[in-house]
Enzyme design. Structure first.
Site, mmCIF file in Angstrom:
data_model
loop_
_atom_site.group_PDB
_atom_site.id
_atom_site.type_symbol
_atom_site.label_atom_id
_atom_site.label_comp_id
_atom_site.label_asym_id
_atom_site.label_seq_id
_atom_site.Cartn_x
_atom_site.Cartn_y
_atom_site.Cartn_z
ATOM 1 N N HIS A 82 78.562 56.056 57.244
ATOM 2 C CA HIS A 82 79.691 54.998 56.816
ATOM 3 C C HIS A 82 80.402 55.427 55.563
ATOM 4 C CE1 HIS A 82 81.060 50.569 56.579
ATOM 5 N NE2 HIS A 82 81.310 51.066 55.445
ATOM 6 N N ASP A 161 79.168 38.471 57.286
ATOM 7 C CA ASP A 161 79.869 39.504 56.845
ATOM 8 C C ASP A 161 81.336 39.632 57.415
ATOM 9 O OD1 ASP A 161 80.490 41.777 55.063
ATOM 10 O OD2 ASP A 161 81.134 43.072 57.042
ATOM 11 N N ARG A 168 87.069 37.598 51.417
ATOM 12 C CA ARG A 168 87.369 38.231 50.239
ATOM 13 C C ARG A 168 88.611 38.815 50.309
ATOM 14 N NH1 ARG A 168 82.762 42.149 51.108
ATOM 15 N NH2 ARG A 168 83.470 43.331 49.492
ATOM 16 N N SER A 183 77.660 43.813 51.986
ATOM 17 C CA SER A 183 78.408 44.071 53.240
ATOM 18 C C SER A 183 78.203 45.402 53.975
ATOM 19 C CB SER A 183 79.923 44.007 52.755
ATOM 20 O OG SER A 183 80.742 44.421 53.758
ATOM 21 N N LYS A 187 75.326 45.578 57.608
ATOM 22 C CA LYS A 187 75.762 46.113 58.854
ATOM 23 C C LYS A 187 74.808 47.267 59.228
ATOM 24 C CE LYS A 187 79.855 46.051 57.291
ATOM 25 N NZ LYS A 187 81.374 45.955 56.861
HETATM 26 N N1 URA Z 1 83.510 48.212 53.612
HETATM 27 C C1 URA Z 1 82.703 47.277 54.097
HETATM 28 O O1 URA Z 1 82.178 47.362 55.199
HETATM 29 N N2 URA Z 1 82.488 46.165 53.376
HETATM 30 C C2 URA Z 1 83.047 46.223 52.011
HETATM 31 O O2 URA Z 1 82.743 45.203 51.219
HETATM 32 C C3 URA Z 1 83.786 47.230 51.760
HETATM 33 C C4 URA Z 1 84.216 48.216 52.470
#
Ligand code: URA
Length: 424
Positions: A82, A161, A168, A183, A187
């Protein structure tokens, strides 16, 4: 329990209990807490932060707000990756096929780009027909068959999320370490790979503007992973200049193919090799030199490139379908060493050319973008070709002026350090 009491407790810097966090999240996703109260809560978290215990509980609650994906149905060592979001970041498109060609499994659920940062799903959809809405069963089947699949996040994976991120995004509460950490990690943990590789970007084009914050975010995410018994590694990498040479969807897909053919800019190679080498070192307990030798081998032999083509075919993409818009070359107005090319400015220009979206749901143009002919550290003469701009709409002066404004020059060669730290 009372929502106002919880907001006030956080506003005054108190530590929330697990049940208070669960109350906030579940009542919000069930539509009982309205957006205005959740916005106030998020702003309180933004200003007051959260303890490690609170971030852990928030992550756990978010995971349980949706479906989990059972990757135990996939045989082999599963690597997930990620990036916290950058400009020109096509690392997933490169390291996925490399890892899969080395016998690893790369099940990747990715997102779309938003604002000035790109998203892997948009980039891979540059191949016409490429299906990014696989069912979880199909996704798992493809990873078992060819070692890799890249698909969009399912509707119910970490439902909280999805709702919180959208809120957000419009309430100025994205760049908060506890909110970003929970967040991202919710995931990643809902997917449950054996190794989670995080690329935490820092600099003008990133959410984290300084190394101290990037380090705090990395440590928070690695610690969450550890509490869930997962192997997590975070690379902190500079996002002052775009990564690689190309920005824009088809352009970045082309650059990934070029990389897998053995042609790459030094910065992109450094990050991709570092990421893959760490996976090999962790899983096989081999040296960095041996890891690099193995990566070189799958690139030289064409195995990694073939894996990329196999991925495109397996999800019904047309390998020969990448197209580019009209091209205009901008020449340098200055002479000297390029010191920096501002990543955020370039990301915004790419978005304004049509490669990105202002808000979710906007349509994008895969054929537009920017190709940097010179990178930081290169010497350029006035009048020399500097950058190619691919555009479909009118190429207005304000866009070309912005492109020039992204460049800073120096009399001596200066190179920003790219990999700033590794947190394990
Ligand atoms: N990427 C994400 O998945 N969540 C965030 O809060 C910021 C970047």
């Amino acid at each position: 329990m009372n929502v106002v009491d919880i907001i006030e407790k956080k506003r005054d810097g108190g530590e929330l209990t697990q049940s208070e966090i669960e109350y906030m999240i579940y009542e919000y996703i069930n539509g009982i807490i309205p957006d205005y109260q959740m916005s106030a809560f998020l702003m309180a978290v933004y200003f007051k932060g959260m303890t490690d215990e609170e971030v852990y509980n928030l992550t756990k609650t978010m995971i349980s707000s949706g479906d989990m994906v059972d990757l135990s149905l996939i045989n082999g060592f599963k690597v997930d990756k990620h990036s916290t979001g950058g400009v020109g970041d096509k690392v997933t498109l490169i390291i996925g096929p490399i890892l899969a060609s080395l016998g690893y499994k790369f099940p990747k659920l990715s997102g779309r780009g938003l604002g000035h940062t790109g998203g892997t799903i948009d980039k891979i959809e540059s191949f016409k027909g490429f299906d990014t809405s696989l069912t979880i069963n199909d996704f798992i089947k493809k990873v078992n068959e060819i070692g890799i699949s890249i698909s969009g996040q399912t509707k119910n994976l970490v439902l909280a999320d999805k709702l919180l991120y959208a809120l957000r995004d419009v309430t100025g509460t994205v760049p908060s370490i506890p909110l970003i950490a929970s967040s991202i990690m919710s995931k990643k943990l809902a997917l449950g790979a054996d190794l989670i590789m995080l690329d935490v970007k820092v600099g003008s084009g990133a959410f984290m503007k300084n190394i101290d914050d990037a380090r705090k975010l990395s440590i928070t995410m690695v610690n969450i992973g550890k509490r869930f018994g997962k192997n997590v590694i975070a690379m902190i990498t500079s996002m002052n200049s775009p990564l690689g040479c190309k920005i824009g969807n088809s352009l970045e897909a082309m650059e990934a193919i070029e990389f897998l053919k053995g042609n790459s800019s030094a910065d992109l190679k450094e990050i991709c090799y570092e990421a893959v080498a760490h996976a090999l070192m962790i899983h096989e307990n081999i040296s960095k030199e041996e890891s690099v030798r193995r990566i070189d081998e799958v690139i030289k032999s064409g195995k990694a490139l073939n894996k990329f083509y196999e991925l495109i075919k397996s999800q019904h993409g047309d390998i020969n379908s990448l197209t580019l818009a009209k091209k205009h070359v901008l020449k340098s107005k200055e002479e000297g060493y390029i010191k920096n090319i501002d990543a955020k400015t370039m990301g915004i220009i790419s978005m304004r050319l049509g490669a990105g979206r202002n808000k979710l749901g906007d349509t994008i143009d895969h054929s537009v973008g920017i190709n940097l002919l010179k990178k930081p550290g290169d010497y350029v003469k006035a009048g020399e070709d500097l950058v190619e701009v691919y555009y479909n709409l009118e190429l207005r002066d304000d866009i070309t002026n912005s492109i020039y404004s992204a460049y800073t020059f120096a009399n001596t060669k200066y190179c920003d350090k790219l990999i700033l730290d590794i947190i394990k």
